[in-house]
Structures are given as structure tokens and as C-alpha cells.
Design an enzyme around this catalytic site. Structure first.
Site, mmCIF file in Angstrom:
data_model
loop_
_atom_site.group_PDB
_atom_site.id
_atom_site.type_symbol
_atom_site.label_atom_id
_atom_site.label_comp_id
_atom_site.label_asym_id
_atom_site.label_seq_id
_atom_site.Cartn_x
_atom_site.Cartn_y
_atom_site.Cartn_z
ATOM 1 N N ALA A 53 36.637 76.638 2.127
ATOM 2 C CA ALA A 53 36.274 76.963 2.051
ATOM 3 C C ALA A 53 34.811 76.947 2.041
ATOM 4 C CB ALA A 53 36.553 76.852 0.228
ATOM 5 N N LYS A 82 28.015 81.945 1.892
ATOM 6 C CA LYS A 82 27.930 83.597 0.852
ATOM 7 C C LYS A 82 27.524 84.848 0.479
ATOM 8 C CE LYS A 82 31.968 80.601 -1.188
ATOM 9 N NZ LYS A 82 30.871 79.477 -1.195
ATOM 10 N N LYS A 138 35.173 91.237 2.155
ATOM 11 C CA LYS A 138 33.759 91.531 3.065
ATOM 12 C C LYS A 138 33.865 90.857 4.224
ATOM 13 C CE LYS A 138 30.208 90.312 -0.526
ATOM 14 N NZ LYS A 138 31.078 89.888 -1.689
ATOM 15 N N LEU A 166 35.629 84.999 -10.279
ATOM 16 C CA LEU A 166 34.716 85.281 -11.721
ATOM 17 C C LEU A 166 34.389 83.292 -11.916
ATOM 18 C CD1 LEU A 166 36.175 87.333 -13.905
ATOM 19 C CD2 LEU A 166 34.339 87.635 -13.508
ATOM 20 N N VAL A 218 29.128 86.762 -9.193
ATOM 21 C CA VAL A 218 27.988 87.570 -9.408
ATOM 22 C C VAL A 218 27.215 87.068 -10.864
ATOM 23 C CG1 VAL A 218 28.075 89.356 -10.884
ATOM 24 C CG2 VAL A 218 26.400 89.951 -9.695
#
Length: 215
Positions: free
Chosen positions: A61, A65, A107, A147, A153
Site C-alpha cells: 500500500a 498518493k 485513478k 474514508l 479528503v
């Protein structure tokens, strides 16, 4: 038996260790937990750790990003996201890892950003090696926005609200898919059982939500 946490951020390692201790997550188990301050760009160190501990599973991971930061640091992001992935794949193959899962992003689909492009190349690397080797299952899981994860965000919005600052969004029409961290983790674990090698698992994340509505 053993959980090895690799991170190139000292504060992330520190916070993770405190979180695990605080919630006594592994209190009643005999799991050995290792915290290693390691950068995946350091291929010798990565290979050493995998040869020493011989993990069965690798969950990759590690990536730069955050879109604006990646756009301003293109070479560093290519080195980390692409060549770091290659280091980890090679070390996993060399040290007989059974399952390698790349955590990717939505993305990477028809990417328009540098971040998306580096993740797409990472996916292609995983698939290229999956075609060449049989002793390891190499697969990819694509996510939208998880989340409260480091790339989410939500922490930004929370911080802006706490400091009574305006909420900033890239564009009023931007939409993203959202899921919770436990959902994401469970789905990653499930892919281990169905992966045969080379697949891109795209998770059903429900309906997309406008970032404006979320804000």
C-alpha cells in the site's frame, strides 16, 4: 504468527505502534508485531527484511498518493510508486512469498494525473511479473476513496472545519466512490482466496458521491 509493518515515515510507525498498544488489538494472541522504518526504494533493505522474516503475504500500500504533491514531485513519485513497486515484487519472488496484493486506485483507470499514471504502471508491472512466475499469486485491488485513510479528503475537511477555514475542493462536479476502512480491509482479504494471479479486482463501492455534497 508475525505482522511486519514497513513505513518510511517515523511518525506513522510511532502512531501505529501506539494505536495497537492502546486498543490491545493483539493482546490475547501470540502474534509478533514488528515495526520497521524502511523505504521501499531501498531494494537491499526490502530484500533483507523479506529474507529474514519470510512472510507468506505482502500487502503493498506504499505510494505517494496526494495529487497536488505528486504533480509537484514527479521524479520522486515515479521512483517511489513505480520502482518501489518493482523492488517489492522482485523481493517477494526471491523470498517465496505466496500472495502479493497491490493496493491500487480508481485513478489508474484512463489516468489523467501523474499519480494515476504511476499507479497504472505499477499495475502493469504486477501483471507482467504475474505472467512470468507461477510460484506466487500477484494481484491488484482498486479502491476509490477510503474514508479517514491517509489519502482521504475527510481529514482535510475536518481540519478546515476545526480551524473555521473555507472547505476547499478541486472542482464542484468531481465525484468519488467512498467506503469505510473495515470494508476495504475485508474485501482485500477476500481477494486472497479468489486470486489466481494477474487479476485486477475492482470493488463494488456503491454509488459515486459528489465531493461538493460531502463537503
Amino acid at each position: 504468527k508475525k505482522l511486519i509493518n514497513l513505513d518510511n515515515s517515523e511518525i506513522n510507525i510511532y502512531n501505529l505502534e501506539n494505536k495497537i498498544k492502546k486498543f490491545s488489538v493483539l493482546k490475547n494472541h501470540s502474534t509478533e508485531v514488528i515495526y520497521s522504518l524502511t523505504d521501499i526504494k531501498d531494494c537491499k533493505k526490502v530484500d533483507y527484511i523479506l529474507s529474514k522474516h519470510k512472510p507468506n503475504l505482502v500487502f503493498h500500500a506504499a505510494a505517494y498518493k496526494h495529487l497536488p504533491i505528486v504533480e509537484k514531485n514527479i521524479l520522486q513519485s515515479i521512483e517511489n510508486n513505480i520502482f518501489g513497486t518493482m523492488n517489492l515484487i522482485k523481493a517477494s519472488i526471491n523470498n517465496c512469498v505466496e500472495n502479493f496484493v497491490l493496493i491500487s486506485t480508481d485513478k489508474a483507470v484512463n489516468p489523467t494525473s501523474i499519480m494515476g499514471k504511476t499507479k497504472r504502471v505499477s499495475e502493469m508491472l504486477v501483471q507482467a511479473y504475474a505472467d512470468k512466475v507461477n510460484d506466487i499469486k500477484l494481484s491488484i485491488v482498486r479502491f476509490g476513496n477510503v474514508l479517514d485513510s491517509s489519502g482521504s479528503v475527510i481529514p482535510l475537511f475536518k481540519s478546515q472545519i476545526e480551524t473555521r477555514s473555507p472547505l476547499t475542493i478541486t472542482h464542484p462536479d468531481v465525484t468519488r466512490y467512498f467506503m469505510l476502512i473495515p470494508e476495504a480491509v475485508n474485501l482485500i482479504m477476500q481477494t486472497l482466496y479468489i486470486a489466481k494471479g494477474g487479476e485486477v479486482f475492482v470493488l463494488d463501492m456503491g454509488k459515486p458521491i459528489k465531493i461538493m455534497d460531502l463537503a
